[in-house]
Write a protein that holds these residues in place. Structure first.
Motif: not given
Length: 235
Positions: A83-93
């Protein structure tokens, strides 16, 4: 060409390689059965409910919290986890996702598994799930036709040993199976692809030899037809 030799070769080679034809026919029967008894791949759909008003951190600020962000960002998704917003981040490396809270900016690697469990539980109507594996390569049950890696495996405690494979990249279940469905799939794999041979190079070699031999027997049959056909009367 000696038609008696061709007839004898066709007879004995046909007998020797008839097992290949029987297995191919059997796999075709099993395939038709599976289309009736097994559901199509689950649709890729997001899980959870997202409240945009809870987002306090911008995507740029969230990415800046990651040590390898300077090398470039490949993708940023907003996921609702618990129930909480999270950023799912893929970096280039990095091939693995990293998670930054959209509320307070904290980084938490444990959110990937929490998100996977949420997807599995939602797909299975909210029943408790247990993580039993994390796959970075294909195996005899989760084979390469399912394409997506890595995936988590979650099981539930029921009579059929129902299990699902979950991708946090797509946010969906990539495979749903149980003991009955897997029994059918195992028969098909063994008949159609000689799955009982564990070494892929050897399996491909055997399949190629058997298929080529079956084609050769068929060609002998065509040749035998022309060698033994009745001759036309000269009148």
């Amino acid at each position: 060409m000696n038609k008696h030799f061709v007839r004898k070769a066709h007879r004995w080679l046909g007998l020797a390689f008839s097992l290949t034809i029987l297995m191919s026919a059997g796999s075709g029967v099993i395939h038709n059965v599976m289309t009736r008894t097994q559901l199509p791949p689950p649709p890729a759909r997001p899980t959870g409910t997202l409240d945009p008003s809870l987002i306090k951190i911008s995507p740029a600020d969230a990415a800046a919290r990651l040590p390898d962000a300077a090398q470039g960002i490949a993708a940023i998704n907003v996921r609702s986890i618990g129930m909480q917003p999270w950023y799912q981040i893929y970096t280039a490396s990095s091939r693995a996702a990293q998670y930054v809270s959209a509320v307070d900016g904290r980084v938490d690697p444990a959110q990937d598994e929490a998100y996977a469990a949420q997807i599995a539980s939602a797909f299975l109507a909210g029943v408790p799930v247990k993580k039993t594996d994390f796959l970075t390569s294909f195996n005899t049950e989760y084979i390469n036709i399912f394409r997506i890696l890595p995936v988590y495996r979650y099981d539930i405690d029921d009579a059929l040993h129902t299990r699902v494979y979950v991708s946090t990249t797509t946010g969906s279940v990539t495979r749903h199976t149980d003991d009955e469905r897997q029994f059918e799939a195992r028969i098909f794999t063994n008949f159609h692809k000689l799955g009982f041979i564990p070494n892929k190079d050897l399996r491909d070699l055997v399949l190629t030899v058997l298929t080529a031999a079956t084609c050769f027997v068929a060609l002998l049959g065509v040749l035998l037809f022309f060698l033994t056909r009745p001759k036309r009367s000269s009148s």
